[in-house]
Design an enzyme around this catalytic site. Structure first.
Site, short mmCIF file in Angstrom:
data_model
loop_
_atom_site.label_atom_id
_atom_site.label_comp_id
_atom_site.label_asym_id
_atom_site.label_seq_id
_atom_site.Cartn_x
_atom_site.Cartn_y
_atom_site.Cartn_z
CG ASP A 1 -6.15 2.76 5.71
OD1 ASP A 1 -5.86 1.89 5.79
OD2 ASP A 1 -5.61 3.83 4.76
CD GLU B 1 -6.77 1.91 -2.53
OE1 GLU B 1 -6.45 2.53 -3.46
OE2 GLU B 1 -6.23 1.89 -1.47
CB SER C 1 -0.98 2.66 5.94
OG SER C 1 -2.32 1.70 5.61
CB SER D 1 -4.36 -2.42 -2.22
OG SER D 1 -4.80 -1.28 -2.51
CE LYS E 1 -6.19 2.97 1.72
NZ LYS E 1 -5.59 3.98 1.15
#
Length: 622
Positions: free
Chosen positions: A336, A434, A175, A436, A448
């Protein structure tokens, strides 16, 4: 996973002469050199052995990867606790074993494999190569594999698992982590990331079959096996079509004069965000040329995490000013997550926090539902979700509008599983997030998704422009309606696990054994919830409603002044994170007073509970 190495036959003729004097370590070294067929990582271990670096050998070979909030994640390099060819083969063998036990139709339904664009020359390691080895393990065991022919956004893997009816899937990605890292994210048949007990059972299965099987190293199988299919076109077309289910103002999108800049942060996002904008009727967003194409070195940013704000969005903001584009959307390297910036009337840029974006998305998804739902639709059947460290703004909207709001543990794996459960019980889930910058708009993907979030925010900005409003102005309007929710979220770096443990154990024994703090500086504490131990002082039985998570540290304090603050360790990086939020009732609109009190409380929290100077913690900004 426990001690040095693991069971299995060892070739006794491998470097017998170079004993470390530690039988367990010798065994682990022998196993590595016997099993690893990647010359670069094999040489790394041989070199450490030759140089007598036994401590580093022990660090690399005497512990194993474990599942965190985003699957397996570590630095690339040699060793059983790193991401490399051998540990990915071992992990996939364990998954094969576990899935074979759980699904009698495993070899009919198949498995999905996707990957991003990370790589490390010094270890001859890349996401694509690791994905090929993942596929090889399964193809060699006659499992059909849906292997994407090119890099894809992470959300494509859970989406494909559901669309293709596969039993599971893996995405090779780290990520937004630093360039040295890579990871292995596992999705279950329901399209959500695996949670307990699957993660623990898979680890056990990995430990039972650590020696590579015949065929596991044959990465060419993805090019030759008739059991390999490329799902790219089918999944991409289907995803873009499903995306239009959450497009509400196509005619406005087609006509808008609003321009958007998109950066993909040297990752996978460019092509897919372009297609998503097209699906909504927009002109394509203007790409940041220096960051448009994949680059495993992430050479134009200090770190490839758009959550870091204006400092990493510099190229995007300058291009937007030049192109007269008012909104910037930034997807992280595996697309994402989403960051958004908007130019204000004074020419400055506002980079929205994840919590602020969630307020906008929550308002948008509910107001669109209200406009388009059937006459007999019941608002009590509607749900939104957030992780427990995220803003409570959705709860405030839910209370006023009559829908349901639920919290989960941190990590989208908990959200995905709960959303699937709600859908299976006939509920309608509009949005989840979330803090973040992870957002789930709609339920086509149970994870996400930065691609869908980017185009939804573009439609929202377009609609608001027609109302002579900016995103920032609408955010104020939301807070005025539902109550101000002011958040402060940041982190300290700490590379020493014993220090982290000591910080949290001190909080559990603050005024004596098993006694949590009753105040923090001048601020009185009303309740304490400790997810690590399962304690919650606000419950009659003193037990947490959220599941216990012993593998990570997380304590939440509810203060008398209405502030809620959480300290927790990151599941993917060497960080201690803190989250604090002041929640005001509608009508209490003196924002500056709320911000001042929150700032003072955060300073007290850091000084009294984290003690950065004594504990050698590094500030985020350093």
């Amino acid at each position: 996973m426990g001690d040095c190495g693991a069971p299995g036959d060892v070739n006794s003729n491998v470097l017998v002469a170079r004993s470390t004097g530690d039988a367990q370590l010798d065994k682990a070294v022998w196993q590595w050199l016997s099993w690893d067929k990647n010359q670069k990582t094999k040489e790394q271990i041989e070199s450490l052995l030759q140089d007598g670096k036994h401590k580093e050998l022990r660090d690399r070979l005497c512990c194993r990867l474990t599942f965190g909030t985003a699957g397996l994640r570590s630095a690339m390099g040699a060793g059983f606790c790193y991401i490399n060819d051998l540990t990915v083969i071992q992990s996939t063998q364990g998954i094969y074993k576990y899935l074979e036990r759980n699904f009698s139709d495993f070899k009919q339904r198949g498995f999905v494999v996707g990957y991003d664009t990370r790589g490390q020359v010094t270890s001859n390691c890349s996401s694509k190569k690791l994905a090929k080895l993942t596929a090889a393990v399964l193809l060699a065991k006659d499992v059909p594999v849906y292997f994407f022919s090119t890099y894809v956004p992470t959300p494509f893997v859970p989406y494909a698992v559901q669309q293709l009816g596969a039993v599971a899937g893996v995405m090779i990605t780290a990520s937004h982590n630093r360039k040295e890292d890579n990871g292995y994210k596992v999705y279950w048949e329901n399209g959500a990331q695996i949670t307990s007990p699957h993660d623990k059972e898979i680890i056990k299965c990995i430990e039972e079959c650590v020696e590579p099987w015949n065929g596991s190293w044959n990465e060419n199988l993805v090019d030759t096996s008739p059991l390999r299919q490329d799902p790219l076109k089918k999944i991409c077309d289907s995803y873009m079509e499903d995306l239009t289910k959450i497009c509400y103002h196509r005619e406005l999108n087609v006509q808008t004069s609003l321009k958007f800049v998109h950066t993909s942060f040297h990752g996978v996002g460019h092509d897919y965000v372009q297609l998503a904008f097209k699906a909504f009727g927009f002109q394509p967003p203007i790409p940041v040329p220096e960051q448009k194409d994949p680059d495993p070195d992430f050479s134009t940013v200090r770190c490839p995490n758009p959550e870091e704000g204006e400092s990493v969005l510099e190229l995007s903001l300058r291009l937007a000013e030049k192109e007269d584009a008012r909104v910037v959307v930034a997807t992280d390297p595996d697309a994402d997550r989403l960051a958004v910036a908007e130019q204000q009337e004074n020419g400055c840029w506002k980079v929205f926090t994840g919590n602020e974006l969630a307020a906008l998305f929550g308002w948008w998804m509910f107001s669109r539902w209200k406009e388009t739902c059937s006459q007999d639709a019941d608002v009590r059947n509607v749900y939104m979700l957030a992780t427990t460290v995220s803003s409570k703004i959705l709860r405030a909207i839910a209370i006023k509008e009559g829908f349901h709001f639920e919290e989960t543990l941190p990590g989208f794996k908990w959200i995905g599983s709960r959303v699937k459960n709600l859908l299976d019980n006939g509920k309608e889930v509009l949005f989840a997030f979330e803090e973040s910058i992870g957002f789930m708009c709609g339920t086509s993907v149970l994870d996400k998704d930065g691609v869908s979030a980017a185009v939804v925010i573009a439609e929202m900005a377009t609609y608001l422009q027609g109302q002579s409003l900016t995103l920032a102005q609408k955010l104020v309007d939301i807070y005025e309606t539902y109550g101000y929710h002011i958040s402060r979220t940041s982190y300290f770096l700490c590379y020493d696990p014993p220090t982290i443990k000591r910080i949290f154990e001190r909080l559990r024994n603050f005024d004596g054994p098993q006694s949590y703090p009753k105040c923090c500086g001048i601020y009185n504490i009303l309740h304490v919830r400790d997810i690590t131990t399962g304690y919650d002082s606000s419950q009659l039985n003193k037990k947490s409603v959220l599941p216990v998570s012993k593998s990570s540290q997380m304590i939440t304090f509810t203060f008398q002044n209405g502030c809620v603050a959480t300290l927790r360790t990151s599941g993917t990086e060497p960080k201690i994170k803190y989250y604090a939020e002041m929640c005001a009732l509608p009508g209490h609109s003196d924002r500056s007073l709320l911000e001042e009190e929150l700032q003072q409380l955060v300073e007290a929290l850091i000084e009294n509970f984290l003690e950065p100077d004594q504990n050698g913690l590094t500030w985020r900004s350093a």
